[in-house]
Design a protein around this motif. Structure first.
Motif, short mmCIF file in Angstrom:
data_model
loop_
_atom_site.label_atom_id
_atom_site.label_comp_id
_atom_site.label_asym_id
_atom_site.label_seq_id
_atom_site.Cartn_x
_atom_site.Cartn_y
_atom_site.Cartn_z
N LEU A 137 1.24 -0.63 -0.27
CA LEU A 137 0.50 0.62 -0.14
C LEU A 137 0.42 1.28 -1.51
O LEU A 137 1.42 1.77 -2.03
CB LEU A 137 1.20 1.54 0.87
CG LEU A 137 1.43 0.92 2.25
CD1 LEU A 137 2.23 1.86 3.15
CD2 LEU A 137 0.11 0.55 2.90
N GLY A 138 -0.75 1.26 -2.08
CA GLY A 138 -0.96 1.81 -3.42
C GLY A 138 -1.28 0.72 -4.41
O GLY A 138 -0.47 -0.18 -4.64
N THR A 196 -1.62 7.08 4.57
CA THR A 196 -1.07 7.85 5.70
C THR A 196 -1.98 7.84 6.91
O THR A 196 -1.68 8.50 7.91
CB THR A 196 -0.79 9.31 5.27
OG1 THR A 196 -2.01 9.93 4.88
CG2 THR A 196 0.20 9.36 4.12
N ASP A 197 -3.07 7.09 6.85
CA ASP A 197 -3.98 6.94 7.98
C ASP A 197 -3.37 5.91 8.94
O ASP A 197 -3.46 4.70 8.72
CB ASP A 197 -5.35 6.48 7.49
CG ASP A 197 -6.39 6.35 8.60
OD1 ASP A 197 -5.98 6.36 9.79
OD2 ASP A 197 -7.58 6.24 8.29
N ALA A 236 4.04 2.38 -2.86
CA ALA A 236 4.25 2.56 -4.30
C ALA A 236 3.16 3.41 -4.94
O ALA A 236 2.77 3.17 -6.08
CB ALA A 236 4.30 1.19 -4.98
N THR A 237 2.69 4.42 -4.22
CA THR A 237 1.72 5.34 -4.82
C THR A 237 2.47 6.36 -5.67
O THR A 237 3.70 6.39 -5.71
CB THR A 237 0.91 6.09 -3.74
OG1 THR A 237 1.75 7.07 -3.11
CG2 THR A 237 0.38 5.13 -2.69
N GLY A 238 1.73 7.24 -6.32
CA GLY A 238 2.35 8.30 -7.10
C GLY A 238 2.71 9.52 -6.27
O GLY A 238 3.26 10.49 -6.79
N ASP A 239 2.43 9.47 -4.97
CA ASP A 239 2.71 10.59 -4.07
C ASP A 239 3.95 10.25 -3.23
O ASP A 239 3.88 9.45 -2.30
CB ASP A 239 1.50 10.84 -3.16
CG ASP A 239 1.66 12.07 -2.28
OD1 ASP A 239 2.81 12.45 -1.98
OD2 ASP A 239 0.63 12.65 -1.90
N SER A 272 3.71 10.81 0.65
CA SER A 272 2.92 9.79 1.33
C SER A 272 3.69 8.48 1.44
O SER A 272 3.63 7.79 2.46
CB SER A 272 1.60 9.55 0.57
OG SER A 272 0.79 10.70 0.61
N ASN A 273 4.43 8.13 0.40
CA ASN A 273 5.24 6.91 0.44
C ASN A 273 6.27 6.96 1.56
O ASN A 273 6.46 5.99 2.30
CB ASN A 273 5.94 6.69 -0.90
CG ASN A 273 4.98 6.37 -2.03
OD1 ASN A 273 3.83 5.99 -1.80
ND2 ASN A 273 5.44 6.51 -3.25
N VAL A 274 6.95 8.10 1.68
CA VAL A 274 7.97 8.25 2.71
C VAL A 274 7.34 8.22 4.10
O VAL A 274 7.84 7.52 5.01
CB VAL A 274 8.77 9.55 2.50
CG1 VAL A 274 9.65 9.85 3.71
CG2 VAL A 274 9.62 9.44 1.25
N LEU A 275 6.25 8.96 4.29
CA LEU A 275 5.62 9.01 5.61
C LEU A 275 5.09 7.64 6.04
O LEU A 275 5.25 7.24 7.19
CB LEU A 275 4.49 10.04 5.60
CG LEU A 275 4.92 11.51 5.52
CD1 LEU A 275 3.71 12.40 5.35
CD2 LEU A 275 5.71 11.90 6.77
N ALA A 276 4.45 6.93 5.11
CA ALA A 276 3.89 5.62 5.45
C ALA A 276 5.00 4.63 5.80
O ALA A 276 4.88 3.86 6.76
CB ALA A 276 3.05 5.09 4.29
#
Length: 469
Positions: A257-258, A305-306, A324-327, A330-334
């Motif tokens: 992811l990312g 996160t979709d 591994a995005t910069g957010d 979002s990383n935790v939620l995904a």
């Protein structure tokens, strides 16, 4: 170590081995902050140069280091930080040009060793070699590349949430949560050790319970849910994880992811190793470029996160999910969603540590940070003779390697006679012939041996005195 050039650090020897170093860190971002914290805890003279006044004030309030506000590209600012007496400068801002120029200025002021953070891919390749030589940087680090390497170690060692190679990879420090099915639950370490006599294949170096980390001793009882760091041989890693009750997961189906620097590196390497990889990237143009660059990777444009998108791409059937995005949020939620929907091993990249307490609560298996990945590389370099260094996000316990020098206190002595403090635990020794063994009280050390040590930063001076002549 100061004085004329002949008296300064020789290649392969730790800077400031005989005393405290004067270290200048340019940039108080995540890597610079972590380095300042670690090096300050060892008793070194640390000065941080930071352009942003608010960030400078924050690090000065939290850490016992000197802070100079200004740009490290201005010679007078470096002079205010005491650059003339510095043993090392580490340029770790997010601006490659600032880091390079700071390195060049430091060399002009007579600083022997510089470490530079470079993120631009072309500057790390052949096209940038001449520029880097001109700037006279000694070591180049890249937090994204270092983080990607750590993710790949996790992918190769099924079930562990931390993997740190030591002694050239012959030994591993494995982090894992003790499972309900573990044969060790309810037993103390002395009892566990006796059951594996006469040849131990592993040693418990650190244990975290309810947020507190200790270097365990023989009377420590293991409980389900304890997070342990175990030193073992590479060949025994699967056996040890099985004894810890850790579920095995082979990374055959992977979702990344990312599509930034970290995600792209990981996706490219995993598909080259035969894994089926799905890469989700939010930016349409970047997703298009990645689909052309990685023809064997399924690139999907969308928001990580979709949940509908993740379900459509079969997140519940994945073996490994890496956010591994910069957010960070979002990383935790995904990862939390992936953990709830399937049996995948989940890895979240965190740039700030505010969300670290949520990782375990949400069922996420592992959290990695560029700050530790790059800091370990810098610490390994500035300690010279230390072959490997491993530090951890939520604890000040660290793992180092020391070489036993001829004529040192440890040369020719039995470990039990070293009388080391409680904050130090010798883990394993690698002999000159390449053989490795777990350290016991009766183990005898010789010049040329490499010893893996668990300790807290304030014990490093004790270890240097023991292992150096």
């Amino acid at each position: 170590v100061r004085g004329d050039a002949a008296a300064r650090r020789a290649p392969g020897r730790a800077i400031g081995q005989a005393g405290r170093m004067h270290v200048e860190i340019v940039g108080a971002g995540e890597v610079g902050w972590y380095l300042a914290q670690r090096l300050g805890a060892e008793g070194n003279d640390v000065v941080v140069v930071e352009l942003n006044e608010a960030i400078a004030a924050a690090i000065g309030a939290e850490l016992d280091v000197q802070v100079v506000v200004g740009s490290a590209t201005v010679p007078s600012v470096l002079q205010s930080a005491g650059i003339e007496r510095a043993d090392l400068l580490a340029g770790v801002t997010q601006n490659d040009e600032v880091n390079l120029l700071a390195s060049l200025l430091a060399k002009e002021f007579g600083v022997e060793q510089t470490v530079v953070r470079i993120q631009t891919e072309e500057l790390r390749g052949p096209l940038g070699e001449r520029l880097l030589a001109t700037m006279r940087a000694d070591v180049i680090i890249d937090p994204d590349a270092d983080t990607a390497d750590e993710i790949m170690e996790l992918a190769h060692v099924s079930g562990a949430d931390e993997v740190y190679p030591m002694s050239g990879g012959e030994l591993l420090v494995l982090g894992a949560v003790v499972g309900k099915s573990s044969a060790f639950v309810g037993h103390d370490l002395a009892e566990i050790g006796r059951s594996f006599e006469p040849d131990w294949k592993f040693l418990f170096g650190a244990l975290t319970r309810e947020g507190e980390t200790v270097i365990p001793r023989g009377d420590q009882v293991l409980l389900e849910g304890d997070h342990v760091r175990v030193l073992t041989t590479r060949e025994a890693r699967r056996e040890i994880l099985e004894l810890l009750g850790v579920a095995k997961r082979q990374a055959r189906r992977v979702m990344v992811l990312g599509g930034g620097s970290i995600g792209t590196r990981v996706a490219e390497q995993l598909q080259s190793e035969g894994a089926t990889v799905v890469l989700v990237e939010h930016d349409p143009e970047r997703a298009m470029r990645l689909s052309e660059r990685l023809p064997r990777v399924t690139v999907v444009q969308g928001d990580i996160t979709d949940t509908e998108l993740l379900l459509e791409e079969s997140v519940s059937r994945m073996d490994l999910v890496i956010a591994a995005t910069g957010d960070d949020a979002s990383n935790v939620l995904a990862c939390a969603y992936a953990a709830a929907e399937g049996e995948a091993f989940t890895v979240a990249v965190l740039h700030r540590l505010a969300l670290l307490p949520l990782v375990r609560q949400f069922g996420i298996d592992a959290a990695l940070s560029p700050r530790t990945a790059s800091a370990n590389a810098v610490l390994r370099y500035i300690r010279g003779g230390t072959a490997s260094v491993a530090t951890f996000l939520e604890s000040d316990v660290e793992v180092n390697e020391f070489e036993v020098e001829p004529g040192s206190a440890a040369d020719g002595i039995v470990v039990s006679d070293l009388h080391l403090p409680q904050s130090v635990l010798l883990g394993a020794v690698t002999r000159a012939d390449g053989s490795a063994e777990i350290v016991r009280g009766r183990t005898k050390l010789y010049a040329g041996d490499n010893v893996v040590v668990f300790s807290r930063p304030d014990a490093l001076a004790v270890m240097r005195r023991a292992f150096t002549a």
